[in-house]
Design a protein around this motif. Sequence first.
Motif, PDB file in Angstrom:
ATOM      1  N   ASP A  26     -17.020   4.996 -50.952  1.00  0.00           N
ATOM      2  CA  ASP A  26     -16.852   4.267 -51.985  1.00  0.00           C
ATOM      3  C   ASP A  26     -16.452   3.063 -51.834  1.00  0.00           C
ATOM      4  O   ASP A  26     -16.978   1.990 -52.371  1.00  0.00           O
ATOM      5  CB  ASP A  26     -16.121   5.183 -53.034  1.00  0.00           C
ATOM      6  CG  ASP A  26     -16.860   6.574 -53.232  1.00  0.00           C
ATOM      7  OD1 ASP A  26     -17.906   6.395 -53.135  1.00  0.00           O
ATOM      8  OD2 ASP A  26     -16.141   7.266 -53.940  1.00  0.00           O
ATOM      9  N   LYS A  27     -15.415   2.680 -50.952  1.00  0.00           N
ATOM     10  CA  LYS A  27     -14.758   1.313 -50.704  1.00  0.00           C
ATOM     11  C   LYS A  27     -15.959   0.545 -50.050  1.00  0.00           C
ATOM     12  O   LYS A  27     -15.991  -0.531 -50.644  1.00  0.00           O
ATOM     13  CB  LYS A  27     -13.660   1.429 -49.962  1.00  0.00           C
ATOM     14  CG  LYS A  27     -12.997   0.176 -49.712  1.00  0.00           C
ATOM     15  CD  LYS A  27     -11.541   0.397 -48.886  1.00  0.00           C
ATOM     16  CE  LYS A  27     -10.930  -0.856 -48.600  1.00  0.00           C
ATOM     17  NZ  LYS A  27      -9.630  -0.501 -48.110  1.00  0.00           N
ATOM     18  N   LEU A  32     -19.990  -3.836 -50.545  1.00  0.00           N
ATOM     19  CA  LEU A  32     -21.354  -4.042 -50.257  1.00  0.00           C
ATOM     20  C   LEU A  32     -21.754  -4.736 -51.532  1.00  0.00           C
ATOM     21  O   LEU A  32     -22.862  -5.866 -51.478  1.00  0.00           O
ATOM     22  CB  LEU A  32     -22.309  -3.009 -49.936  1.00  0.00           C
ATOM     23  CG  LEU A  32     -23.773  -3.069 -49.728  1.00  0.00           C
ATOM     24  CD1 LEU A  32     -23.786  -3.694 -48.440  1.00  0.00           C
ATOM     25  CD2 LEU A  32     -24.454  -1.730 -49.626  1.00  0.00           C
ATOM     26  N   PHE A  33     -21.487  -4.561 -52.586  1.00  0.00           N
ATOM     27  CA  PHE A  33     -21.860  -5.115 -54.079  1.00  0.00           C
ATOM     28  C   PHE A  33     -21.039  -6.369 -54.267  1.00  0.00           C
ATOM     29  O   PHE A  33     -21.935  -7.608 -54.773  1.00  0.00           O
ATOM     30  CB  PHE A  33     -21.417  -4.285 -54.939  1.00  0.00           C
ATOM     31  CG  PHE A  33     -22.761  -3.149 -55.354  1.00  0.00           C
ATOM     32  CD1 PHE A  33     -23.936  -3.670 -56.096  1.00  0.00           C
ATOM     33  CD2 PHE A  33     -22.627  -1.783 -54.994  1.00  0.00           C
ATOM     34  CE1 PHE A  33     -24.984  -2.498 -56.157  1.00  0.00           C
ATOM     35  CE2 PHE A  33     -23.486  -0.993 -55.082  1.00  0.00           C
ATOM     36  CZ  PHE A  33     -24.663  -1.272 -55.559  1.00  0.00           C
ATOM     37  N   MET A  38     -18.758 -12.947 -53.108  1.00  0.00           N
ATOM     38  CA  MET A  38     -17.601 -13.614 -52.750  1.00  0.00           C
ATOM     39  C   MET A  38     -17.809 -14.667 -51.639  1.00  0.00           C
ATOM     40  O   MET A  38     -17.236 -15.673 -51.661  1.00  0.00           O
ATOM     41  CB  MET A  38     -16.682 -12.678 -52.033  1.00  0.00           C
ATOM     42  CG  MET A  38     -16.050 -11.521 -52.883  1.00  0.00           C
ATOM     43  SD  MET A  38     -15.009 -10.184 -52.049  1.00  0.00           S
ATOM     44  CE  MET A  38     -13.808 -11.530 -51.377  1.00  0.00           C
ATOM     45  N   LEU A  39     -18.988 -14.538 -51.096  1.00  0.00           N
ATOM     46  CA  LEU A  39     -19.376 -15.399 -49.906  1.00  0.00           C
ATOM     47  C   LEU A  39     -19.860 -16.569 -50.762  1.00  0.00           C
ATOM     48  O   LEU A  39     -19.665 -17.718 -50.168  1.00  0.00           O
ATOM     49  CB  LEU A  39     -20.597 -14.533 -49.255  1.00  0.00           C
ATOM     50  CG  LEU A  39     -21.062 -15.742 -47.908  1.00  0.00           C
ATOM     51  CD1 LEU A  39     -19.972 -15.781 -46.959  1.00  0.00           C
ATOM     52  CD2 LEU A  39     -22.320 -14.802 -47.500  1.00  0.00           C
ATOM     53  N   LEU A  40     -20.634 -16.500 -51.865  1.00  0.00           N
ATOM     54  CA  LEU A  40     -21.058 -17.650 -52.512  1.00  0.00           C
ATOM     55  C   LEU A  40     -20.348 -18.564 -52.974  1.00  0.00           C
ATOM     56  O   LEU A  40     -19.953 -19.733 -52.958  1.00  0.00           O
ATOM     57  CB  LEU A  40     -22.111 -17.305 -53.579  1.00  0.00           C
ATOM     58  CG  LEU A  40     -22.632 -18.211 -54.585  1.00  0.00           C
ATOM     59  CD1 LEU A  40     -23.394 -19.128 -53.789  1.00  0.00           C
ATOM     60  CD2 LEU A  40     -23.269 -17.731 -55.585  1.00  0.00           C
TER      61      LEU A  40
END
Length: 315
Positions: A26-27, A32-33, A38-40
């Motif tokens: 789940d983590k 993944l979502f 966060m990268l943006l």
Amino acid sequence: MIDRAATMAAKATPPRLVRRVRGLSDKAIAWLFIAPTMLLLLVINIFPLIWTIQLSFTNYRANRPNAEVVNVGLRNYERLLTDPDVWIAMQTTAQFVFWSILLQTVIGFTLAYLIDRKFRGHAFWTTVILIPMMLSPAVVGNFWRFLYQPQIGLFNYIVSFFTGIEPSSFEMLGSVSLAPWSIVIVDTWMWTPYVMLICLAGLRSIPDYIYEAAEVDRASPWRQFWSITVPMALPFIMLAVLFRGIENFKMFDMVNLLTGGGPGSITEVASITLKRQAFEAWRTGPSSAFAIILFVAVFGLANIYVKALNRVKQR
């Protein structure tokens, strides 16, 4: 119908991808979502910061993009830290931050304490108080600039009604002594509701049984206020001060709309000085160094303040 669509989507998913997804925790799925967002955000925030740091060590000018860029080392920082105009702007900023936060905290906590009494119509008055915070700074700046007009503005007539002073005898935005207070008044009017909301959340978080126990011990309302209400709401008050302090330290729009840093340079806060260096003198390198100095100052003070806030929360 929804179950049918989900079933069809599951059948259309390649078996290899299904096995990979089933093997994730789940983590891992959560990461993944949120990883693309966060990268943006990192690209949007970190890249300009790194580029600003790089420019702060050069003599780059944005209006001369084809000119040779020379690395000047720490010369930009040395000139800024020894420039008396920069220190005057920092002092003006500190005074503005102090008085605006003081008024917003006192008035905001008072309003929150009154609304927490849950009198008749408190929900309506809470909504009315929140209206200034919902407005655009551009709208607020132009609105108050009209109110401050000495001939037709309503503010001078209100002051004249309570003091007997002639309305046209003073000008809030054009006076050296009154111009700083005109900005403080507008900022207090606009952002006191924000402080009130945070303080109200703190007051509503205090359990009722603590007050009931104090009443059993025959503690007076004044004693309950200073021994229960203030200490337990203090972390929220400090949090409101932190948020407003950071915002007021870098405030630009209200000062630019009301006075533009004038009369003279009496209301020239650090953000106005930075704007003039960057977009009027086109000294991009020194202005980048000034931006880094402001960033380090805000970050350092906020870090110290957060440590003090954590100590208060642990009591």
